[in-house]
Design a protein around this motif. Sequence first.
Motif, PDB file in Angstrom:
ATOM      1  N   ALA A   3       0.860  -1.179   0.000  1.00  9.22           N
ATOM      2  CA  ALA A   3       0.000   0.000   0.000  1.00  9.22           C
ATOM      3  C   ALA A   3       0.894   1.226   0.000  1.00  9.22           C
ATOM      4  N   TYR A   4       0.458   2.265  -0.626  1.00  8.48           N
ATOM      5  CA  TYR A   4       1.187   3.527  -0.678  1.00  8.48           C
ATOM      6  C   TYR A   4       2.507   3.423  -1.445  1.00  8.48           C
ATOM      7  N   HIS A   5       2.600   2.482  -2.363  1.00  9.36           N
ATOM      8  CA  HIS A   5       3.835   2.284  -3.132  1.00  9.36           C
ATOM      9  C   HIS A   5       4.340   3.589  -3.750  1.00  9.36           C
ATOM     10  N   ASP A   6       3.458   4.306  -4.435  1.00  9.86           N
ATOM     11  CA  ASP A   6       3.880   5.539  -5.104  1.00  9.86           C
ATOM     12  C   ASP A   6       4.410   6.569  -4.099  1.00  9.86           C
ATOM     13  N   GLU A   7       3.775   6.649  -2.949  1.00 12.53           N
ATOM     14  CA  GLU A   7       4.229   7.589  -1.919  1.00 12.53           C
ATOM     15  C   GLU A   7       5.584   7.181  -1.346  1.00 12.53           C
ATOM     16  N   ILE A   8       5.779   5.881  -1.174  1.00 10.52           N
ATOM     17  CA  ILE A   8       7.062   5.390  -0.674  1.00 10.52           C
ATOM     18  C   ILE A   8       8.169   5.721  -1.673  1.00 10.52           C
ATOM     19  N   VAL A   9       7.905   5.484  -2.956  1.00 12.67           N
ATOM     20  CA  VAL A   9       8.906   5.777  -3.984  1.00 12.67           C
ATOM     21  C   VAL A   9       9.192   7.278  -4.031  1.00 12.67           C
ATOM     22  N   LYS A  10       8.152   8.085  -4.093  1.00 11.81           N
ATOM     23  CA  LYS A  10       8.326   9.538  -4.159  1.00 11.81           C
ATOM     24  C   LYS A  10       9.109  10.056  -2.957  1.00 11.81           C
ATOM     25  N   ASP A  41      16.903  -1.221  -1.271  1.00 11.80           N
ATOM     26  CA  ASP A  41      15.897  -2.274  -1.414  1.00 11.80           C
ATOM     27  C   ASP A  41      16.481  -3.664  -1.160  1.00 11.80           C
ATOM     28  N   TYR A  42      17.621  -3.941  -1.755  1.00 10.93           N
ATOM     29  CA  TYR A  42      18.178  -5.294  -1.639  1.00 10.93           C
ATOM     30  C   TYR A  42      18.783  -5.571  -0.257  1.00 10.93           C
ATOM     31  N   ARG A  43      19.315  -4.567   0.389  1.00 14.30           N
ATOM     32  CA  ARG A  43      19.803  -4.800   1.749  1.00 14.30           C
ATOM     33  C   ARG A  43      18.629  -4.963   2.713  1.00 14.30           C
ATOM     34  N   CYS A  44      17.605  -4.147   2.534  1.00 17.71           N
ATOM     35  CA  CYS A  44      16.393  -4.287   3.339  1.00 17.71           C
ATOM     36  C   CYS A  44      15.809  -5.690   3.138  1.00 17.71           C
ATOM     37  N   LEU A  45      15.790  -6.147   1.911  1.00 20.26           N
ATOM     38  CA  LEU A  45      15.305  -7.476   1.580  1.00 20.26           C
ATOM     39  C   LEU A  45      16.104  -8.553   2.308  1.00 20.26           C
ATOM     40  N   LYS A  46      17.427  -8.476   2.231  1.00 23.45           N
ATOM     41  CA  LYS A  46      18.283  -9.489   2.858  1.00 23.45           C
ATOM     42  C   LYS A  46      18.130  -9.506   4.377  1.00 23.45           C
ATOM     43  N   GLU A  47      17.882  -8.340   4.959  1.00 25.81           N
ATOM     44  CA  GLU A  47      17.824  -8.262   6.416  1.00 25.81           C
ATOM     45  C   GLU A  47      16.427  -8.473   6.986  1.00 25.81           C
ATOM     46  N   CYS A  52      11.886  -2.295   0.480  1.00 30.53           N
ATOM     47  CA  CYS A  52      11.107  -1.133   0.911  1.00 30.53           C
ATOM     48  C   CYS A  52      10.320  -0.522  -0.244  1.00 30.53           C
ATOM     49  N   THR A  53      10.998  -0.181  -1.333  1.00 33.10           N
ATOM     50  CA  THR A  53      10.314   0.542  -2.412  1.00 33.10           C
ATOM     51  C   THR A  53       9.578  -0.370  -3.383  1.00 33.10           C
ATOM     52  N   GLU A  54       9.992  -1.625  -3.460  1.00 30.26           N
ATOM     53  CA  GLU A  54       9.430  -2.590  -4.409  1.00 30.26           C
ATOM     54  C   GLU A  54       9.559  -2.140  -5.864  1.00 30.26           C
ATOM     55  N   LEU A  55      10.580  -1.371  -6.160  1.00 27.92           N
ATOM     56  CA  LEU A  55      10.819  -0.982  -7.547  1.00 27.92           C
ATOM     57  C   LEU A  55      11.266  -2.204  -8.346  1.00 27.92           C
ATOM     58  N   ASP A  56      10.910  -2.228  -9.613  1.00 27.98           N
ATOM     59  CA  ASP A  56      11.375  -3.280 -10.512  1.00 27.98           C
ATOM     60  C   ASP A  56      12.715  -2.839 -11.088  1.00 27.98           C
ATOM     61  N   PHE A  57      13.769  -3.503 -10.654  1.00 25.13           N
ATOM     62  CA  PHE A  57      15.107  -3.169 -11.127  1.00 25.13           C
ATOM     63  C   PHE A  57      15.495  -4.084 -12.278  1.00 25.13           C
TER      64      PHE A  57
END
Length: 187
Positions: A3-10, A41-47, A52-57
């Motif tokens: 939820a709030y993906h766009d706000e998190i990215v911005k 994003d990837y460090r948050c993922l590993k830990e 966090c942002t769920e951006l498509d890299f």
Amino acid sequence: MRAYHDEIVKNSLAYVALQYRNLTGYNVTQTIMYKILALFDYRCLKETGRPCTELDFYAERRGPVPHSLKDWGDDGVVRKKSAVINGHEAKVFECYGTPDTDYFSDYEQELLDSIIRRAVDEHWNTAKASEVSHDEIRAWAKGRERDDHKMCYADEFENLEKKDEVLLSPAESRFLIYSAASDLEDD
């Protein structure tokens, strides 16, 4: 997708742009922004088991690139614009509003601060930021092997699909729950 993906990215963009400028006196370049967000994003993922942002890299030659940000313009808080840096045309992100840090947990904000501080302390340029992202994000190398170069969050965990459930780390367990509950196409 959270939820709030766009706000998190911005607000991630705005926060990085503001903090980088406060620390250096300069706007953050597009390349360094992309690498900071990927490391975040990837460090948050590993830990924690989730980004966090769920951006498509995508695993571009010079490191992770969130294609959805390539055409970023101006959202009322942060804008991408052209600038001349060391005699070369470059894209930079400029924060001219106030990022809303309520979208981040204390952990996420501390993690983002540490990555920004590292970029500044180590004087990252394009080459250095790319090198760091190549070295620290396992999913980048895996993405380079794919025809479409899409990076997958699951690739950050080694042999995740082969591990017995009792051998999973807490982050791996949370990631499996996160990925099952989301519509991620990278599994």
